[in-house]
Design a protein around this motif. Structure first.
Motif, PDB file in Angstrom:
ATOM      1  N   ALA A   1       2.047   0.530  -9.708  1.00 34.96           N
ATOM      2  CA  ALA A   1       1.369  -0.221  -8.647  1.00 34.96           C
ATOM      3  C   ALA A   1       0.574  -1.383  -9.233  1.00 34.96           C
ATOM      4  O   ALA A   1       0.527  -2.472  -8.649  1.00 34.96           O
ATOM      5  CB  ALA A   1       0.436   0.705  -7.862  1.00 34.96           C
TER       6      ALA A   1
ATOM      7  N   PHE B   1       2.429   6.446 -10.703  1.00 28.55           N
ATOM      8  CA  PHE B   1       2.315   5.620  -9.501  1.00 28.55           C
ATOM      9  C   PHE B   1       1.323   4.485  -9.733  1.00 28.55           C
ATOM     10  O   PHE B   1       1.568   3.333  -9.374  1.00 28.55           O
ATOM     11  CB  PHE B   1       1.844   6.469  -8.319  1.00 28.55           C
ATOM     12  CG  PHE B   1       2.935   7.162  -7.565  1.00 28.55           C
ATOM     13  CD1 PHE B   1       3.685   6.486  -6.617  1.00 28.55           C
ATOM     14  CD2 PHE B   1       3.206   8.501  -7.779  1.00 28.55           C
ATOM     15  CE1 PHE B   1       4.687   7.119  -5.904  1.00 28.55           C
ATOM     16  CE2 PHE B   1       4.199   9.153  -7.072  1.00 28.55           C
ATOM     17  CZ  PHE B   1       4.950   8.462  -6.127  1.00 28.55           C
ATOM     18  N   LEU B   2       0.182   4.810 -10.330  1.00 26.18           N
ATOM     19  CA  LEU B   2      -0.873   3.822 -10.530  1.00 26.18           C
ATOM     20  C   LEU B   2      -0.461   2.739 -11.521  1.00 26.18           C
ATOM     21  O   LEU B   2      -0.759   1.552 -11.327  1.00 26.18           O
ATOM     22  CB  LEU B   2      -2.144   4.528 -11.017  1.00 26.18           C
ATOM     23  CG  LEU B   2      -2.847   5.379  -9.953  1.00 26.18           C
ATOM     24  CD1 LEU B   2      -3.828   6.346 -10.594  1.00 26.18           C
ATOM     25  CD2 LEU B   2      -3.562   4.481  -8.947  1.00 26.18           C
TER      26      LEU B   2
ATOM     27  N   LEU C   1       0.689  11.019 -10.539  1.00 23.32           N
ATOM     28  CA  LEU C   1      -0.165   9.964  -9.998  1.00 23.32           C
ATOM     29  C   LEU C   1      -0.412   8.843 -11.005  1.00 23.32           C
ATOM     30  O   LEU C   1      -0.388   7.659 -10.616  1.00 23.32           O
ATOM     31  CB  LEU C   1      -1.485  10.553  -9.495  1.00 23.32           C
ATOM     32  CG  LEU C   1      -2.414   9.574  -8.768  1.00 23.32           C
ATOM     33  CD1 LEU C   1      -1.693   8.886  -7.605  1.00 23.32           C
ATOM     34  CD2 LEU C   1      -3.668  10.299  -8.264  1.00 23.32           C
TER      35      LEU C   1
ATOM     36  N   LEU D   1      -6.993   2.808  -6.702  1.00 29.22           N
ATOM     37  CA  LEU D   1      -6.737   4.111  -6.086  1.00 29.22           C
ATOM     38  C   LEU D   1      -7.803   4.368  -5.029  1.00 29.22           C
ATOM     39  O   LEU D   1      -9.002   4.307  -5.308  1.00 29.22           O
ATOM     40  CB  LEU D   1      -6.768   5.224  -7.131  1.00 29.22           C
ATOM     41  CG  LEU D   1      -6.746   6.660  -6.584  1.00 29.22           C
ATOM     42  CD1 LEU D   1      -5.455   6.933  -5.815  1.00 29.22           C
ATOM     43  CD2 LEU D   1      -6.922   7.672  -7.713  1.00 29.22           C
TER      44      LEU D   1
ATOM     45  N   SER E   1       0.859  -1.185   0.000  1.00 29.81           N
ATOM     46  CA  SER E   1       0.000   0.000   0.000  1.00 29.81           C
ATOM     47  C   SER E   1       0.893   1.231   0.000  1.00 29.81           C
ATOM     48  O   SER E   1       1.724   1.401   0.903  1.00 29.81           O
ATOM     49  CB  SER E   1      -0.904   0.017   1.236  1.00 29.81           C
ATOM     50  OG  SER E   1      -1.779  -1.087   1.265  1.00 29.81           O
ATOM     51  N   VAL E   2       0.737   2.076  -0.995  1.00 32.63           N
ATOM     52  CA  VAL E   2       1.539   3.295  -1.108  1.00 32.63           C
ATOM     53  C   VAL E   2       0.721   4.471  -0.609  1.00 32.63           C
ATOM     54  O   VAL E   2      -0.328   4.793  -1.177  1.00 32.63           O
ATOM     55  CB  VAL E   2       1.983   3.537  -2.568  1.00 32.63           C
ATOM     56  CG1 VAL E   2       2.863   4.784  -2.648  1.00 32.63           C
ATOM     57  CG2 VAL E   2       2.711   2.320  -3.109  1.00 32.63           C
TER      58      VAL E   2
ATOM     59  N   GLU F   1      -1.715  -0.998  -4.155  1.00 33.73           N
ATOM     60  CA  GLU F   1      -2.759   0.028  -4.125  1.00 33.73           C
ATOM     61  C   GLU F   1      -2.124   1.376  -3.794  1.00 33.73           C
ATOM     62  O   GLU F   1      -1.087   1.442  -3.132  1.00 33.73           O
ATOM     63  CB  GLU F   1      -3.823  -0.306  -3.085  1.00 33.73           C
ATOM     64  CG  GLU F   1      -3.327  -0.282  -1.639  1.00 33.73           C
ATOM     65  CD  GLU F   1      -4.467  -0.330  -0.627  1.00 33.73           C
ATOM     66  OE1 GLU F   1      -5.625  -0.055  -1.003  1.00 33.73           O
ATOM     67  OE2 GLU F   1      -4.180  -0.606   0.559  1.00 33.73           O
ATOM     68  N   ILE F   2      -2.749   2.435  -4.254  1.00 42.82           N
ATOM     69  CA  ILE F   2      -2.301   3.791  -3.963  1.00 42.82           C
ATOM     70  C   ILE F   2      -3.356   4.456  -3.088  1.00 42.82           C
ATOM     71  O   ILE F   2      -4.540   4.460  -3.420  1.00 42.82           O
ATOM     72  CB  ILE F   2      -2.106   4.617  -5.258  1.00 42.82           C
ATOM     73  CG1 ILE F   2      -1.138   3.914  -6.216  1.00 42.82           C
ATOM     74  CG2 ILE F   2      -1.597   6.015  -4.908  1.00 42.82           C
ATOM     75  CD1 ILE F   2       0.273   3.793  -5.708  1.00 42.82           C
TER      76      ILE F   2
END
Length: 211
Positions: free
Chosen positions: A33, A29-30, A26, A65, A10-11, A39-40
């Protein structure tokens, strides 16, 4: 609605009036991930710009997200620690990463949750156009406390190369077991005098000199 998910990591990212960084970073990141089944979690600390709108739009297109917020009316001695705690409590994975929206992951290796100790600092850079990831594990959170508390962690200046940034303790993110989240969060946003900051900087440099 109860959240469920069998995530590896989990970020947690805390933002405040960072609409531009969110819009640009973002999605990266997604994407990463998704490659490591992570998950973000974005915690919005009462942003006054278009951050809420951007989060709402991106969330509609990404099932992994999760967004939440820290109301402005909530009083706390440290909103940073409170926001991180909100994110950590929402985490579904056994490992948590605290990351900065201004320092997006370079590849999926950046988000891998493997840790050799209780906590691992993550550094990344592009070398000849190729991503290079370095991890600095610590057996105990207390061993990493100086790096976490160091005020310089919020800075974006100084040396950009991994070698010098690591020596100064300017990590990009940290990974730790979800069971240790409260112990880690307690080290953030502490009031530290100039003399102690200088001593901490020297300590970090000496610790990382031959790491």
């Amino acid at each position: 609605m109860t959240r469920t998910g069998n995530y590896n990591i989990s970020v947690v990212i805390v933002v405040h009036d960072q609409a531009d960084a969110l819009e640009h970073n973002l999605p990266q990141f997604l994407t990463v991930a998704g490659q490591v089944h992570g998950e973000i979690i974005v915690v919005d600390d009462s942003s006054t710009d278009s951050t809420p709108d951007i989060l709402k739009k991106i969330k509609q297109e990404n099932a992994h997200l999760y967004t939440t917020f820290l109301p402005k009316s909530v009083y706390n001695n440290s909103r940073t620690r409170l926001a991180l705690n909100i994110g950590a409590k929402a985490a579904l994975a056994p490992h948590i990463m605290f990351a900065d929206i201004t320092r997006p992951p370079l590849n999926e290796e950046w988000l891998e949750s493997c840790t050799d100790g209780q906590i691992t600092m993550v550094y990344g850079r592009l070398k000849h156009g190729q991503p290079e990831i370095y991890r600095q594990p610590f057996n105990h959170i207390a061993d990493a406390a100086t790096l976490i508390m160091k005020a310089e962690r919020h800075g974006n200046g100084g040396h950009k190369g991994r070698f010098f940034r690591m020596r100064r303790g300017m990590y990009d993110a940290m990974v730790f077991s979800s069971e240790c989240s409260l112990e880690v969060i307690k080290l953030f946003d502490q009031h530290i005098g100039a003399g102690k900051r200088m001593c901490m900087g020297i300590s970090v440099f000496l610790k990382n000199l031959f790491a």
